[in-house]
Design an enzyme around this catalytic site. Structure first.
Site, short mmCIF file in Angstrom:
data_model
loop_
_atom_site.label_atom_id
_atom_site.label_comp_id
_atom_site.label_asym_id
_atom_site.label_seq_id
_atom_site.Cartn_x
_atom_site.Cartn_y
_atom_site.Cartn_z
N GLU A 80 -37.41 -53.51 31.62
CA GLU A 80 -38.43 -53.95 32.56
C GLU A 80 -38.96 -52.77 33.38
O GLU A 80 -39.87 -52.93 34.18
CB GLU A 80 -37.86 -55.01 33.48
CG GLU A 80 -37.38 -56.26 32.76
CD GLU A 80 -36.73 -57.26 33.68
OE1 GLU A 80 -37.43 -58.16 34.16
OE2 GLU A 80 -35.51 -57.12 33.91
N SER B 2 -36.90 -46.50 37.02
CA SER B 2 -37.38 -45.30 36.35
C SER B 2 -36.21 -44.44 35.89
O SER B 2 -35.16 -44.41 36.52
CB SER B 2 -38.27 -44.49 37.30
OG SER B 2 -38.72 -43.30 36.70
N ARG C 133 -24.56 -47.01 45.28
CA ARG C 133 -25.20 -47.84 46.29
C ARG C 133 -25.44 -47.02 47.55
O ARG C 133 -24.84 -45.97 47.74
CB ARG C 133 -24.32 -49.04 46.62
CG ARG C 133 -23.03 -48.68 47.36
CD ARG C 133 -22.18 -49.89 47.64
NE ARG C 133 -21.02 -49.52 48.48
CZ ARG C 133 -20.07 -50.38 48.82
NH1 ARG C 133 -20.11 -51.63 48.39
NH2 ARG C 133 -19.06 -49.97 49.59
N ARG C 134 -26.33 -47.52 48.39
CA ARG C 134 -26.55 -46.90 49.69
C ARG C 134 -25.87 -47.75 50.75
O ARG C 134 -26.10 -48.96 50.84
CB ARG C 134 -28.04 -46.76 50.00
CG ARG C 134 -28.31 -45.93 51.27
CD ARG C 134 -29.80 -45.74 51.51
NE ARG C 134 -30.43 -44.96 50.46
CZ ARG C 134 -30.40 -43.63 50.38
NH1 ARG C 134 -29.72 -42.93 51.29
NH2 ARG C 134 -31.01 -43.01 49.40
N ASN C 135 -25.03 -47.11 51.55
CA ASN C 135 -24.34 -47.81 52.63
C ASN C 135 -25.37 -48.32 53.63
O ASN C 135 -26.14 -47.53 54.20
CB ASN C 135 -23.34 -46.87 53.30
CG ASN C 135 -22.45 -47.57 54.31
OD1 ASN C 135 -22.94 -48.15 55.28
ND2 ASN C 135 -21.14 -47.51 54.08
#
Length: 298
Positions: A178, A198, A269-271
């Site tokens: 997608e 991307s 992940r971003r905290n």
């Protein structure tokens, strides 16, 4: 590996430039026809091409056969020499009346005015869309304009309408696309490139590092990677992990993301409290994997 095939070639009538070559899978002389040829803007003939896949392409005919081999699945991305291919290919106006040089579109429009044909131009590019030349088995493609000739799509692949697959890139198994698979990038079986996501390729400043995504991994919506992912990895939605991104590892060390490239079983992940990018041990079962019924593309 040496390959020898017969193709049908379209040529600009005035300059003699090769516009494209179609190589039927049957390797027999099958002629195409189009309005641009009928009115004399382009000519056509048959051409026999023999190439060694490890050697660099020698001409446009050679280049087109290499792109066919990728889309037919005879070779996989990064395992055939494409050095210098951009300099060989002709920039073409891909029209509903046949391929012509961009400078010949007005001439073509005037020449077919009495043919009860509304001329449309799908693109002006060096690469045509794959589906006009090769139809891989067992795939779905929502928008054929977004898959270039030279893309490699394994059976079970689904490319949704916003998905894009460049040449010398693609899937190695059942995958949901997608987002964008850039040049040189391959995606393993069971992986999902989320909407708007991307992958950093090797063109236009992407560097020479070839990135890949392993099996059963997911790049979340609007996320991106400039490193490789191993198997069973997840990048959370909206997070772009470049090679230089500082990442806190499961043991608390801070490293550049390139040091984690290709490792299995990581969740990036971003905290949400301090903004730091973290890599923790992933539980890939939490995203559920691909829905098998969506990839049975008979």
């Amino acid at each position: 590996m040496t390959v020898k095939r017969i193709g049908h070639r379209y040529i600009d009538a005035a300059s003699g430039k090769t516009l494209d070559v179609w190589f039927p899978r049957a390797n027999t002389q099958i002629a195409r026809s189009c309005l641009a040829q009928k009115v004399g803007v382009i000519n056509s003939d048959f051409v026999e091409v023999e190439l060694e896949i490890d050697g660099a392409p020698q001409n446009i005919e050679d280049a087109y056969l290499r792109l066919h081999l990728l889309s037919e699945g005879a070779v996989t991305p990064n395992n055939i020499n494409l050095e210098g291919i951009f300099g060989l290919l002709t920039n073409v106006a891909w029209t509903s009346a046949g391929p012509v040089l961009p400078t010949k579109v007005d001439e073509l429009r005037a020449a077919i005015a009495s043919e009860h044909h509304h001329l449309t131009i799908s693109s002006i590019d060096k690469f045509p869309r794959m589906t006009d030349y090769v139809i891989p088995e067992g795939v779905r493609i929502g928008d054929a304009d977004r898959v270039r000739l030279g893309a490699h799509l394994a059976s079970g692949s689904t490319v949704m309408h916003e998905g894009f697959v460049n040449f010398n890139a693609g899937t190695l198994g059942s995958s949901m696309v997608e987002g964008r698979i850039s040049q040189g990038v391959v995606v393993g079986d069971g992986s999902d490139i989320g909407g708007g996501a991307s992958t950093m390729g090797t063109l236009s400043g992407g560097g020479k590092t070839i990135n890949a995504i392993g099996k059963n991994s997911m790049v979340g919506a609007n996320a991106g990677i400039g490193i490789s992912l191993g198997d069973d990895c997840i990048v959370e939605a909206g997070l772009y992990v470049t090679a230089g991104t500082k990442v806190t590892t499961p043991d608390g060390e801070v490293v550049a993301a390139r040091e984690l490239s290709g490792m299995n079983g990581l969740l990036f992940r971003r905290n949400s409290q301090n903004g730091a990018v973290e890599a923790i041990v992933a539980d890939s079962s939490k995203w559920g994997g691909l829905n098998a019924s969506l990839h049975s593309n008979d």
